[in-house]
Design an enzyme around this catalytic site. Structure first.
Site, PDB file in Angstrom:
ATOM      1  N   LYS A   1      10.563  23.134  -5.294  1.00  0.00           N
ATOM      2  CA  LYS A   1      10.455  24.598  -5.366  1.00  0.00           C
ATOM      3  C   LYS A   1       9.010  25.004  -5.116  1.00  0.00           C
ATOM      4  O   LYS A   1       8.109  24.175  -5.031  1.00  0.00           O
ATOM      5  CB  LYS A   1      10.897  25.127  -6.744  1.00  0.00           C
ATOM      6  CG  LYS A   1      12.311  24.747  -7.174  1.00  0.00           C
ATOM      7  CD  LYS A   1      13.381  25.424  -6.348  1.00  0.00           C
ATOM      8  CE  LYS A   1      14.770  24.976  -6.806  1.00  0.00           C
ATOM      9  NZ  LYS A   1      15.830  25.464  -5.883  1.00  0.00           N
TER      10      LYS A   1
ATOM     11  N   SER B   1      17.838  25.514  -0.478  1.00  0.00           N
ATOM     12  CA  SER B   1      17.175  26.442  -1.400  1.00  0.00           C
ATOM     13  C   SER B   1      15.744  26.774  -0.998  1.00  0.00           C
ATOM     14  O   SER B   1      15.173  27.749  -1.497  1.00  0.00           O
ATOM     15  CB  SER B   1      17.186  25.876  -2.821  1.00  0.00           C
ATOM     16  OG  SER B   1      16.343  24.747  -2.922  1.00  0.00           O
TER      17      SER B   1
END
Length: 253
Positions: free
Chosen positions: A138, A67
């Site tokens: 993230k 991701s």
């Protein structure tokens, strides 16, 4: 009488003096046993010291998914700086952080056996196994008070009216296939992965409690260095994507 005297002397000489042979037999420990015990104690002490260092200062973190590609790849081991936000500083736009997604990305923490949880937590804290299901990595795109919008006429994400040139995005990815227009509440963060087409991030939790916002106090630390593989060893690349973003309410010239 001479015979009795000789027997007495012989008996005395054959009897070990107190604290000599008998004492030596009862307290003697083989050198190999002492070496093993010392090695075990040293190993246990080193492990405890390493776990404490990992818990409060610098924690290895195994990247379990793609991701965050190309910035972070599957199998990378990064070093998370846990002191980055300990002394009044807060996560800034562009920071890559590890956080506990309980209550934001994961609505309820999974139940596990206590012993299993402790062992897996210890292994994960040393970067030996994948992190807990509630831990995520993230990039911070919006901080408290920011208005984050996607997308402008050129398909770019805007923060406080400034379009971002996101040089860290995965090649071929659009900034977002999901349209959104949100204001980040104070004390929270808007998180997005660099591989936007392969990242479940704040966008996927817009309709859930919390709206995909991650509380600042859930941030574990900032990813500052790549520790493995050796060919990628070094500090995490920075970005100038947010250099032109103005604070909330600032007028544009």
């Amino acid at each position: 009488m001479d015979t009795e005297a000789q027997h007495t002397e012989r008996d005395r000489s054959s009897t070990p003096e107190e604290g000599q042979e008998e004492g030596s037999r009862s307290t003697h420990v083989p050198a190999t046993t002492m070496s093993w015990a010392r090695a075990v104690l040293l190993g246990a002490g080193a492990t405890v010291a390493l776990l404490l260092f990992s818990a409060f200062v610098l924690q290895p973190f195994l990247i379990p998914s793609g991701s965050m590609e190309p910035t972070l790849r599957v199998g990378d081991r990064v070093l998370v700086n846990k002191l980055a936000y300990r002394f009044g500083s807060e996560p800034g736009r562009g920071d890559v952080v590890v956080f506990d997604g309980t209550g934001s990305f994961v609505q309820e923490a999974p139940r596990e056996n206590t012993v299993t949880t402790l062992l897996s937590g210890a292994a994960a804290s040393l970067g030996l196994t994948e992190p807990a299901e509630t831990d995520f990595v993230k990039r911070v795109v919006g901080v408290g008070g920011d208005r984050v919008v996607c997308c402008d006429k050129r398909g770019r994400v805007e923060v406080n009216g400034t379009a971002l040139d996101e040089d860290y995005l995965h090649p071929g990815d659009d900034p977002s296939a999901v349209a959104f227009d949100i204001v980040v509440p104070a004390g929270t963060l808007w998180m997005m992965g660099d591989h936007r087409s392969n990242s479940r991030d704040s966008r996927d939790h817009l309709g859930q409690p919390g709206g995909g916002m991650v509380p600042v106090d859930r941030v574990v630390g900032r990813v500052d260095w790549l520790g493995w593989p050796l060919g990628r060893l070094g500090s995490l690349p920075g970005t100038g994507a947010f250099a032109g973003v103005r604070p909330t309410g600032a007028a544009h010239g």
